[in-house]
Write an enzyme that holds these catalytic residues in place. Sequence first.
Site, PDB file in Angstrom:
ATOM      1  N   TYR A  89     -38.417  -6.185  11.242  1.00  0.00           N
ATOM      2  CA  TYR A  89     -37.315  -6.322  11.873  1.00  0.00           C
ATOM      3  C   TYR A  89     -36.333  -7.049  10.788  1.00  0.00           C
ATOM      4  O   TYR A  89     -35.183  -6.500  10.607  1.00  0.00           O
ATOM      5  CB  TYR A  89     -37.354  -7.315  13.005  1.00  0.00           C
ATOM      6  CG  TYR A  89     -35.975  -7.638  13.733  1.00  0.00           C
ATOM      7  CD1 TYR A  89     -35.576  -6.847  14.640  1.00  0.00           C
ATOM      8  CD2 TYR A  89     -35.368  -8.817  13.465  1.00  0.00           C
ATOM      9  CE1 TYR A  89     -34.286  -7.034  15.371  1.00  0.00           C
ATOM     10  CE2 TYR A  89     -33.897  -8.949  14.076  1.00  0.00           C
ATOM     11  CZ  TYR A  89     -33.796  -8.077  15.051  1.00  0.00           C
ATOM     12  OH  TYR A  89     -32.307  -8.214  15.477  1.00  0.00           O
ATOM     13  N   LYS A  99     -32.934  -4.823   9.164  1.00  0.00           N
ATOM     14  CA  LYS A  99     -31.504  -5.534   9.224  1.00  0.00           C
ATOM     15  C   LYS A  99     -31.164  -5.750   7.963  1.00  0.00           C
ATOM     16  O   LYS A  99     -29.726  -5.702   7.879  1.00  0.00           O
ATOM     17  CB  LYS A  99     -31.594  -6.536  10.301  1.00  0.00           C
ATOM     18  CG  LYS A  99     -31.977  -6.563  11.591  1.00  0.00           C
ATOM     19  CD  LYS A  99     -31.023  -5.506  12.324  1.00  0.00           C
ATOM     20  CE  LYS A  99     -31.091  -5.334  13.719  1.00  0.00           C
ATOM     21  NZ  LYS A  99     -30.241  -4.554  14.573  1.00  0.00           N
TER      22      LYS A  99
END
Length: 249
Positions: free
Chosen positions: A152, A156
């Site tokens: 994650y 990002k």
Amino acid sequence: MSFKDKVAIVTGASSGIGAAVAIAFSAEGASVAIVGRNQTKLAATASRCANSLVIQADVTNDDDARRIVNETIETFGKIDILINNAGGLSFGSIFDDKIMTAYDSTMALNLRAVFRMTSLAVPYLIKAKGNIVNVSSVAARTTQFALESIAYSVSKAGLDHFGACLAADLAEHGVRVNTISPGPVVTDIKANCGDTGSWDDLKPFTALNNVSQPEEIADLILFIASDKAKSITGSNYITDNGFLIKRYL
């Protein structure tokens, strides 16, 4: 801020930040294509919007992504604003065998889908001299929670750089691109990834001892997407209650 006669696509609009953004755009006069996978939640969002097009779709599916853009054009005739908000989290540590499954699913949703949606919408955004807002996360800038969510955080970080590169590419065409990086926000992401913890548990990790509501993020997104921010492109705005500056003594 008025978005009268503007058309916005909002992905991940069935709940959380996406739903708040879609509702806020509609309240300011925009026509909104509300995109998500959960039909029931999409209907709930649409019930609070005056002029919306509900598109049940999976942005990681290329055919669905193409359909999102085509149906928006068929219904509203143009695209002024693209909000790439759809995202998710899959847990997996580099020390276990789940890591590649977590990596593949997270990158597909958080980064590849944004590339695809954007590439399909860009010709219409250029024609409208519109703008793009990508919803990233402060996870891109910290390793604090990366042990179980490294995919994650990396996705990002990639999204942040994509926004900067895209802003440079599209500036000559009059299209602005900006990124919003929230800290903890009360959304469905915990439940969707199987985290049963309370959002209140994250308050001590912020300097302001607070977790945001989706409407707070929507307010910032609408400003960045509006003509009031017409000189802003290639920027990344952090709204995290001081998560990144929190001191631990």
